[in-house]
Design an enzyme around this catalytic site. Structure first.
Site, mmCIF file in Angstrom:
data_model
loop_
_atom_site.group_PDB
_atom_site.id
_atom_site.type_symbol
_atom_site.label_atom_id
_atom_site.label_comp_id
_atom_site.label_asym_id
_atom_site.label_seq_id
_atom_site.Cartn_x
_atom_site.Cartn_y
_atom_site.Cartn_z
ATOM 1 N N GLU A 215 0.830 -1.207 0.000
ATOM 2 C CA GLU A 215 0.000 0.000 0.000
ATOM 3 C C GLU A 215 0.870 1.263 0.000
ATOM 4 O O GLU A 215 0.708 2.161 0.835
ATOM 5 C CB GLU A 215 -0.976 -0.059 1.182
ATOM 6 N N GLU A 320 -4.781 -9.203 -1.444
ATOM 7 C CA GLU A 320 -5.184 -8.955 -0.062
ATOM 8 C C GLU A 320 -6.610 -8.442 -0.023
ATOM 9 O O GLU A 320 -6.938 -7.415 -0.617
ATOM 10 C CB GLU A 320 -4.233 -7.936 0.597
#
Ligand SMILES: *[C@@H]1O[C@H](CO)[C@@H](O)[C@H](O)[C@H]1NC(C)=O
Ligand SMILES: *[C@@H]1O[C@H](CO)[C@@H](O)[C@H](O)[C@H]1NC(C)=O
Length: 487
Positions: A215, A320
């Site tokens: 991220e 994810e």
């Protein structure tokens, strides 16, 4: 479908509706949405806590039935495990003035022990490395591998703390800017490549892929208030690190190890990052797979990301996904959106053990307690146990059905969800070359979203020519296996 709208519009409940074939989906036998690579989970926090447990390895990484608190759980048969390379060390071998900083809000179980203790040597045999670190997560990685997890990924949430500007593995002080020191761009790559090499030689684990970021575009990685390891990377920094990572892997004879990136939180962020990568041919060549997270949930242009990745000739994973809805409803609705619009070749749940509805099994990593199995476990079982690696993903013909074909076994798998009132759903297989004989049994499994049926198996459904149908309760997930199918 029209009658439902009518009832909604006039406010008349559908309670009295008798079952009839309200919906029909036609599976497209000519479609080919790629070869499925598998289902999986990230290891990280839960495995760093519970990774020594064989029963958990059996539950997630085999198809066998294992009892959990006297409930028989059909194994999920995951073939993908993502190992989280730690950014934390407990003892320091370097002057105390450069010791690791932690956020006052840190959740201790979310700090993962790293192997590289200090910068004095990059030689893995030197005292600068602690290969005893992170025993539980390593244990689960090996258990997964020995049970048939064939696709293993090494990923990093943050560079190890001493490579970070503020020595805090939860992110930079403002959260929005890079935390990796510029003189450590290459060292971050050295760390990943060294562990991949060491694992191959000493753990008997060959990582399929290495992912240097997590991220990275996010602007909330804030060392001061962070609860976990995390790090922002500007796209230009990502480009530099990817370049080094390819070199460092190659230098260690790991040319076959894929680089995946960038594990952005949102589909739209992944698109933006990829646009920046497209300006650099070296990096576009080096990133063989695009990993994306599902935290944009019902929003975001999954289709735009798929198009970009597909045109670039790369693979795409939903690497994810997770949320706090223990019922499985949000999981299944986002999984269906992914299968229809994102078209990933793998789907990886974040933490299979976690609290607050996040886990498939409820658990508290800090108290080291494991609770009950959540309904979302069984919802995911409807997919993961049947759509298996090597199968060809087909167009399920609607937004409520996914289909996959096993050529060797001549088996068609369909998973469908009924969002409406109880009704029959018809499955039209008219476009297949053959579908087994009239009247032959179509095995089915059913799970009720929320509560109720949990992966109950039935043999009460038959083919009628090239069709079959099944009654679905409202918010029921069903899986069907049709044998004798030829495309
Ligand atoms: C190495 O890791 C082990 C396992 O966590 C730990 O007990 C030990 O203190 C570590 N050694 C150093 C020098 O950090
Ligand atoms: C492209 O990326 C490579 C690898 O990181 C780097 O060496 C090179 O300088 C970059 N080129 C440009 C024009 O930014």
């Amino acid at each position: 479908m029209a009658p439902s709208f009518l009832h909604l519009a006039t406010g008349i409940a559908l309670l009295t509706t008798t079952a009839h074939a309200d919906l029909t989906t036609t599976i497209d036998a000519t479609s080919n949405r790629g070869t499925w690579e598998g289902w999986g989970t990230s290891l990280a926090w839960w495995a760093a806590t519970f990774g020594h447990r064989d029963d958990l390895a059996d539950i997630f990484f085999t198809l066998r039935t294992t009892r959990h608190q006297s409930v028989p759980l059909p194994g999920l048969g995951f073939t993908i495990a993502r190992y989280n390379l730690g950014a934390t060390t407990t003892k320091t071998t370097i002057p105390p003035s450069t010791s690791m900083k932690t956020s006052p809000s840190i959740i201790p179980s979310r700090l993962i022990q790293g192997f590289w203790l200090d910068w004095s040597s990059s030689l893995p045999t030197s005292p600068s490395w602690n290969w005893s670190a992170d025993p539980n997560q390593r244990s689960m990685l090996l258990k997964a591998s020995s049970r048939g997890a064939t696709t293993l990924e090494l990923f990093s949430n943050s560079p190890i703390w001493w490579m970070c500007k503020n020595h805090n593995p939860s992110g930079s002080d403002d959260g929005r800017s890079d935390n990796l020191q510029s003189w450590n761009y290459q060292n971050h790559a050295v760390y990943l490549a060294t562990v991949a090499k060491y694992a191959a030689e000493n753990w008997g684990v060959s990582f399929t892929s290495v992912d240097p970021f997590n991220e990275p575009s996010a602007n909330w990685w804030n060392g001061k208030t962070g609860t976990q390891e995390g790090c922002h990377f500007d796209a230009s920094t990502q480009i530099a690190v990817v370049g080094y990572l390819r070199q460092e892997l190659d230098n260690r004879g790991l040319k076959g190890v894929v680089i995946s990136a960038s594990d952005e939180s949102h589909y739209d962020e992944a698109v933006e990052t990829l646009r920046k990568f497209e300006g650099n041919r070296t990096v576009m060549g080096a990133v063989e797979r695009v990993n994306v997270h599902g935290y944009q949930y019902e929003k975001g242009r999954r289709d735009v990301l798929f198009d970009m990745v597909n045109k670039a000739g790369k693979k795409l994973w939903q690497s994810e996904y997770g949320e706090a809805d223990a019922t499985g409803e949000r999981l299944v609705s986002n999984l269906l959106l992914d299968m229809r619009w994102l078209r990933p070749m793998a789907w990886v749940y974040w933490q299979v053990l976690d609290g607050g509805g996040w886990g498939l099994i409820d658990a508290d990593n800090d108290r080291k307690t494991i609770g009950q199995v959540n309904q979302k476990y069984f919802v995911l079982a409807q997919f993961a146990r049947h759509i298996r690696p090597g199968m060809r993903i087909l167009d399920g013909g609607s937004d409520y059905a996914v289909a996959a074909y096993d050529e060797k076994a001549r088996k068609l798998v369909i998973v469908a969800v009924n969002w409406g009132e109880a009704q029959y759903i018809n499955f039209d297989l008219g476009r297949f070359g053959a579908v087994g004989s009239d009247g032959s049994v179509v095995k089915r499994w059913a799970t009720q979203i929320g509560s109720g049926s949990r992966y109950v198996e039935y043999s009460d459904t038959q083919l009628s020519g090239k069709k079959f149908w099944s009654r679905f309760e409202k918010k029921m997930v069903q899986t069907f296996e049709v044998t004798g199918v030829v495309l």
